[in-house]
Motif scaffolding. Structure first.
Motif, PDB file in Angstrom:
ATOM      1  N   ASP A  26       3.995   9.965  10.421  1.00 60.22           N
ATOM      2  CA  ASP A  26       5.571  10.369  10.975  1.00 60.22           C
ATOM      3  C   ASP A  26       5.118  11.173  11.697  1.00 60.22           C
ATOM      4  OD1 ASP A  26       4.031  12.777   9.997  1.00 60.22           O
ATOM      5  OD2 ASP A  26       5.430  13.235   8.621  1.00 60.22           O
ATOM      6  N   ALA A  27       6.589  11.611  12.758  1.00 58.34           N
ATOM      7  CA  ALA A  27       6.342  12.353  14.385  1.00 58.34           C
ATOM      8  C   ALA A  27       5.034  13.688  14.219  1.00 58.34           C
ATOM      9  CB  ALA A  27       7.881  12.485  14.519  1.00 58.34           C
ATOM     10  N   GLY A  28       5.480  13.710  13.239  1.00 57.69           N
ATOM     11  CA  GLY A  28       4.823  15.045  13.558  1.00 57.69           C
ATOM     12  C   GLY A  28       3.501  15.057  12.830  1.00 57.69           C
ATOM     13  N   GLU A  29       2.758  13.923  12.448  1.00 61.82           N
ATOM     14  CA  GLU A  29       1.694  13.516  12.297  1.00 61.82           C
ATOM     15  C   GLU A  29       1.070  14.269  11.265  1.00 61.82           C
ATOM     16  OE1 GLU A  29      -1.348  13.405  15.475  1.00 61.82           O
ATOM     17  OE2 GLU A  29      -0.026  11.609  16.592  1.00 61.82           O
ATOM     18  N   ASN A  30       1.758  14.515   9.922  1.00 64.72           N
ATOM     19  CA  ASN A  30       1.361  15.025   9.121  1.00 64.72           C
ATOM     20  C   ASN A  30       1.136  14.656   7.833  1.00 64.72           C
ATOM     21  OD1 ASN A  30       3.959  17.458  10.331  1.00 64.72           O
ATOM     22  ND2 ASN A  30       1.765  17.948  10.533  1.00 64.72           N
ATOM     23  N   LEU A  31       2.108  13.588   7.425  1.00 65.62           N
ATOM     24  CA  LEU A  31       1.755  12.479   6.916  1.00 65.62           C
ATOM     25  C   LEU A  31       2.053  11.003   6.765  1.00 65.62           C
ATOM     26  CD1 LEU A  31       3.059  11.797   3.109  1.00 65.62           C
ATOM     27  CD2 LEU A  31       5.283  10.971   4.096  1.00 65.62           C
ATOM     28  N   SER A  32       0.927   9.902   6.207  1.00 58.36           N
ATOM     29  CA  SER A  32       0.418   9.321   6.503  1.00 58.36           C
ATOM     30  C   SER A  32       0.414   8.187   5.663  1.00 58.36           C
ATOM     31  CB  SER A  32      -0.807   8.628   7.266  1.00 58.36           C
ATOM     32  OG  SER A  32      -2.113   9.572   6.683  1.00 58.36           O
ATOM     33  N   PHE A  33       0.764   7.266   5.796  1.00 51.85           N
ATOM     34  CA  PHE A  33       0.391   5.469   4.857  1.00 51.85           C
ATOM     35  C   PHE A  33      -0.422   4.810   5.155  1.00 51.85           C
ATOM     36  CE2 PHE A  33       2.081   2.076   2.560  1.00 51.85           C
ATOM     37  CZ  PHE A  33       1.827   2.816   0.869  1.00 51.85           C
ATOM     38  N   THR A  34      -1.574   4.118   4.478  1.00 54.32           N
ATOM     39  CA  THR A  34      -2.122   3.463   5.238  1.00 54.32           C
ATOM     40  C   THR A  34      -2.634   1.877   4.138  1.00 54.32           C
ATOM     41  OG1 THR A  34      -3.891   5.190   6.068  1.00 54.32           O
ATOM     42  CG2 THR A  34      -4.464   2.506   5.945  1.00 54.32           C
ATOM     43  N   VAL A  35      -2.356   0.951   4.087  1.00 55.34           N
ATOM     44  CA  VAL A  35      -2.581  -0.634   3.651  1.00 55.34           C
ATOM     45  C   VAL A  35      -3.886  -1.241   4.890  1.00 55.34           C
ATOM     46  CG1 VAL A  35      -0.489  -0.523   2.852  1.00 55.34           C
ATOM     47  CG2 VAL A  35      -0.744  -1.681   4.681  1.00 55.34           C
ATOM     48  N   TYR A  83      -6.474  -2.386  -0.624  1.00 51.04           N
ATOM     49  CA  TYR A  83      -6.171  -0.774  -0.925  1.00 51.04           C
ATOM     50  C   TYR A  83      -4.366  -0.076  -0.096  1.00 51.04           C
ATOM     51  CZ  TYR A  83      -7.894   0.361   3.702  1.00 51.04           C
ATOM     52  OH  TYR A  83      -8.447   0.229   5.347  1.00 51.04           O
ATOM     53  N   ALA A  84      -4.799   1.000  -0.658  1.00 55.00           N
ATOM     54  CA  ALA A  84      -3.412   1.268  -0.269  1.00 55.00           C
ATOM     55  C   ALA A  84      -3.928   3.062  -0.241  1.00 55.00           C
ATOM     56  CB  ALA A  84      -2.129   1.181  -0.838  1.00 55.00           C
ATOM     57  N   LYS A  85      -3.493   3.860   1.090  1.00 55.52           N
ATOM     58  CA  LYS A  85      -3.551   5.092   1.060  1.00 55.52           C
ATOM     59  C   LYS A  85      -3.110   6.174   1.502  1.00 55.52           C
ATOM     60  CE  LYS A  85      -6.771   6.825   3.809  1.00 55.52           C
ATOM     61  NZ  LYS A  85      -7.957   7.023   4.355  1.00 55.52           N
ATOM     62  N   ASN A  90     -12.109  -6.177   8.478  1.00 56.74           N
ATOM     63  CA  ASN A  90     -11.417  -5.725   7.951  1.00 56.74           C
ATOM     64  C   ASN A  90     -10.313  -5.130   8.905  1.00 56.74           C
ATOM     65  OD1 ASN A  90     -13.829  -4.722   6.526  1.00 56.74           O
ATOM     66  ND2 ASN A  90     -14.563  -3.688   7.580  1.00 56.74           N
ATOM     67  N   ALA A  91      -9.281  -5.209   7.974  1.00 57.10           N
ATOM     68  CA  ALA A  91      -8.285  -4.532   8.889  1.00 57.10           C
ATOM     69  C   ALA A  91      -6.972  -3.505   8.100  1.00 57.10           C
ATOM     70  CB  ALA A  91      -7.200  -6.173   9.289  1.00 57.10           C
ATOM     71  N   ASN A  92      -6.130  -3.278   8.660  1.00 55.99           N
ATOM     72  CA  ASN A  92      -5.100  -2.463   8.502  1.00 55.99           C
ATOM     73  C   ASN A  92      -5.017  -1.820   8.931  1.00 55.99           C
ATOM     74  OD1 ASN A  92      -6.424   0.686  10.059  1.00 55.99           O
ATOM     75  ND2 ASN A  92      -8.277   0.519   8.728  1.00 55.99           N
TER      76      ASN A  92
END
Length: 760
Positions: free
Chosen positions: A710-719, A753-755, A703-705
């Motif tokens: 973001d700098a404040g570690e509030n927003l994230s995006f993962t593929v 997937y994307a999250k 598996n890989a992702n």
């Protein structure tokens, strides 16, 4: 004396094994960290009813924090098996059409059937509440704080006796910190996962949490006659908690509740073949009828390949099920619990956990996967359980004496009514159950000298089970079978199965240095007896089986080295497993039945390591070996030999993962993650019989992702991509001689997937 000598000899061998593993690890202690930002997080666990550092807990345990689950992309509880040595956590429909059923094995001990006439071999706990049935046990994670996998018997600490081990799940508890978390995941086959949680203070001393999730995905096995695809996902859940904990009062009260609805089109099973040599099977009888009673091999000739009256190769497939009768799975679960903790003093706490849980389910399966009425089953399943646990936890003598004492009461009742249609007979199977279980348990640990602690525990369990079989003939196919309608398959009377049992535990641990510990443990566990729920032909009495028991020996070590950059834990174990309960086939019965198969010997080891040298790099690895052999089989057990292998149990399990965080300054961070897991070959037949058609050879999954935050570690995006190699390995198999066909399920294969997520 001979039994004691044997136990000492086994424990000494394990101590030597543990010492040998530790000796390999010890030289690393002298190394120094060169990266100032290097180091692993401290992992705390509650496996012994107290908050402890994982490295000072002298048991074999794998722990996942919420961050580790996120890094591995784990959103469903059964996926922890990929990164936990010697654990199997499969989703198995067993002998029904249920689409969510947890078949959990630790070190070779477990159970695959959800039927209420038997008990799970591994206990699953959520916030201290035991889940009495494995139905609905493969669930999605929405607000989990940690998952702990404890290996070996756990009777002297956990409310319900668990013979193989326990999976301890802790959810986020509301406090005075406001937390908001939400994410949306989209992927292959219209995968849509939506999760959200808000937790925080309402007023001083009063806190609340609400979390919810919606999970859906299209199926991947076509069922053209039913107009749907099997193996789909359609579930929703909501969980809430209200916590009252006035500062300085020593009082902590939490009222929690949850609700889950899991509906699906049915398990993704297919028919892959028949056994032409099983001349007494229903498939052979069907084909004989199709031939005009001339030749049982008539349907197997190439000329009859398209004959819809025949059961033959026209039905074989890996991605299509040709069933024509209704197939579905519908589960509704809800629970509520009240946890009250009070500090009697700085060193003593009393705790009460009161819980109520219910399951309502209906599921059906056209198991023969055809237009023919050879094997159709239906379940009307209801369960309600009530549990009450009292704990007294404390320490004294300046912290040298730690102790836990507890009382546990558990009651469970319900029904599992199973209409069955088996070519020559249409009947009602199943029945009603009423169980009671209570236990007292205690564990005391005393530090004899600095660093050397002796711990002893004892449990007494009283297990009472009553089952009323409501099983009778509705119709038969003459002249092949002639039984009057209403004929009872088992006497319509309550059957009782009661047992009382003492189970001890003793542990010796030595904290040689602040970073290095060794330990050895002897423990015993047992699981109560029960009944065979599905009976045919008629029996003079309801078939029953005795309790099973295990004597377990374990030795291990725990090491932190290189200025907390390296964690290395290992354990070796040996277990004598007696009166083991198995679901097996019998040529004289239609379908499987439970029996005490005999005795077995299980031995092996686990190794786990984490390495964080700094500069955003983290590496993890694990290796497990479970060597399980039958040593003695009881008279009358069919389908097994001393050379047979345990089903669903791989001898070798291994995993590795790595990630590297790249700092993008004000643009945040990017973290690529790659992981690998391996399982050696195993048999998938849920009925305990080794059949080469149902053998899954060893396989690897990658598996890989890549995750951006973001700098404040509030927003994230993962593929990410799960199962990069598109391995469509077996996840379930079933073969019963009375039916004659092979039924299997396979993994979905590669998934993208994307999250996107947000939290503060």
């Amino acid at each position: 004396m001979s039994r004691s000598s044997s136990r000492l000899r086994k424990l000494s061998v394990l101590l030597a094994s543990g010492a040998g593993l530790a000796a390999l690890a010890t030289p690393a202690m002298a190394q120094e960290a060169s990266e100032p930002s290097a180091g692993l997080e401290v992992i705390t666990v509650t496996a012994r009813k107290q908050v402890e550092d994982l490295q000072s807990t002298p048991i074999s345990i794998t722990a996942f924090s919420a961050e580790r689950l996120e890094a591995h992309g784990i959103t469903q509880i059964n996926k922890v098996q990929d990164f936990t040595p010697n654990l199997t956590f499969a989703n198995v429909p067993s002998n029904s059409g249920i689409a969510s059923n947890a078949a959990v094995y630790i070190r070779g001990i477990g159970q695959s059937d959800f039927a209420p006439t038997t008990e799970p071999g591994v206990g699953i706990y959520i916030d201290g509440v035991y889940l009495g049935r494995t139905a609905g046990g493969v669930f999605d994670l929405i607000d989990v704080a940690s998952v702990e996998v404890l290996r070996g018997p756990q009777g002297t600490l956990f409310g319900r006796n668990t013979i193989g081990g326990a999976i301890n799940i802790t959810t986020v508890q509301p406090d005075d910190t406001l937390r908001v978390k939400a994410d949306i995941k989209y992927g292959t086959d219209d995968l849509v996962n939506v999760r959200g949680m808000i937790s925080g203070p309402l007023t001083e001393g009063l806190y609340a949490k609400v979390s919810a999730g919606l999970f859906s995905q299209d199926g991947f096995v076509d069922a053209p006659a039913l107009g749907k695809t099997l193996g789909n996902k359609d579930s929703k859940m909501i969980r809430g908690a209200l916590r009252f904990a006035p500062e300085g009062s020593g009082l902590d009260i939490t009222l929690a509740a949850d609700y889950t609805r899991d509906k699906s089109n049915g398990a993704p099973v297919v028919v892959t073949g028949i056994d032409p040599d099983e001349m007494g099977s229903f498939v052979t009888l069907n084909n004989l009828i199709a031939s005009g009673m001339t030749s049982p091999g008539y349907c197997l000739s190439p000329e009859q390949a398209a004959n819809t009256a025949c059961f033959n190769e026209r039905l074989y497939s890996r991605d299509t099920n040709y069933a024509t009768r209704d197939t579905f799975s519908d589960l509704e679960l809800w629970s509520t619990s009240l946890t009250v903790a009070y500090d009697l003093s700085d060193d003593i706490q009393v705790k009460s956990i009161t819980a109520l849980r219910r399951i309502n389910g209906s599921f059906a399966q056209d198991r023969d996967g055809s237009n023919l009425d050879i094997n159709y089953v239906y379940d009307d399943f209801k369960q309600k359980q009530f549990s009450q646990e009292l704990q007294l936890v404390g320490n004294s003598l300046d912290g040298r004496l730690d102790w836990v004492a507890g009382f546990y009461y558990f009651t469970e009742s319900g029904r599992d009514i199973n209409p069955i249609d088996f070519l020559v007979v249409y009947a009602q199977s199943g029945g009603y159950y009423d169980y009671k279980n209570w236990a007292g348990f205690a564990q005391v640990g005393y530090e004899l000298v600095d660093g050397l602690t002796l711990t002893g525990g004892l449990r007494y369990t009283d297990d009472q089970k009553s089952f009323l079989p409501d099983q009778y003939v509705i119709d038969t196919l003459e002249p092949f079978l002639s039984l009057p309608a209403g004929t009872r398959l088992a006497p319509y009377e309550w059957a009782d199965n009661n047992v009382q049992k003492w189970t001890p535990m003793v542990n010796l641990s030595w904290q040689a240095t602040p970073d290095f510990m060794v330990y050895a443990t002897y423990s015993e566990g047992f699981k109560g007896g029960g009944y065979t729920q599905r009976v045919f032909p008629p029996e003079p009495s309801l078939p029953s089986f005795r309790p099973e028991s295990v004597s377990s020996y374990e030795a291990g070590f725990k090491l932190m080295a290189m200025n907390n950059m390296l964690r290395l834990n290992g354990a070796a174990f040996y277990a004598d497993y007696t009166d083991m309960q198995l679901l097996v086939a019998d040529a004289t019965r239609v379908g499987p039945f439970f029996t005490n198969a005999g005795k077995a010997r299980i031995q092996g080891f686990e190794l786990e390591t984490n390495f964080a040298p700094g500069n955003g790099i983290r590496l993890n690895a694990s290796l497990g070996m479970t060597d399980a052999d039958y040593k003695e089989l009881n008279e009358g057990v069919q389908g097994l030999t001393l050379d047979s292998k345990f089903v669903y149990v791989s001898k070798w399990t291994a995993s590795a993962s790595g990630e590297k965080e790249f700092d993008l300054d004000s643009a945040g961070t990017v973290t690529p993650h790659l992981d690998w897991s391996y399982r050696s070959g195993f048999f998938t037949n849920a009925n305990g019989i080794n059949n080469p058609e149902l053998y899954q050879p060893g396989y690897s999954v990658f598996n890989a992702n890549v995750r951006w935050r973001d700098a404040g570690e509030n927003l994230s995006f993962t593929v990410g991509v799960d199962n990069l190699g598109n391995k469509k390995f077996r996840t379930f198999g079933d073969y019963q001689p009375s039916f004659g066909f092979f039924m299997q399920a396979f993994d979905r294969g590669r998934q993208y997937y994307a999250k996107i997520g947000y939290n503060f």
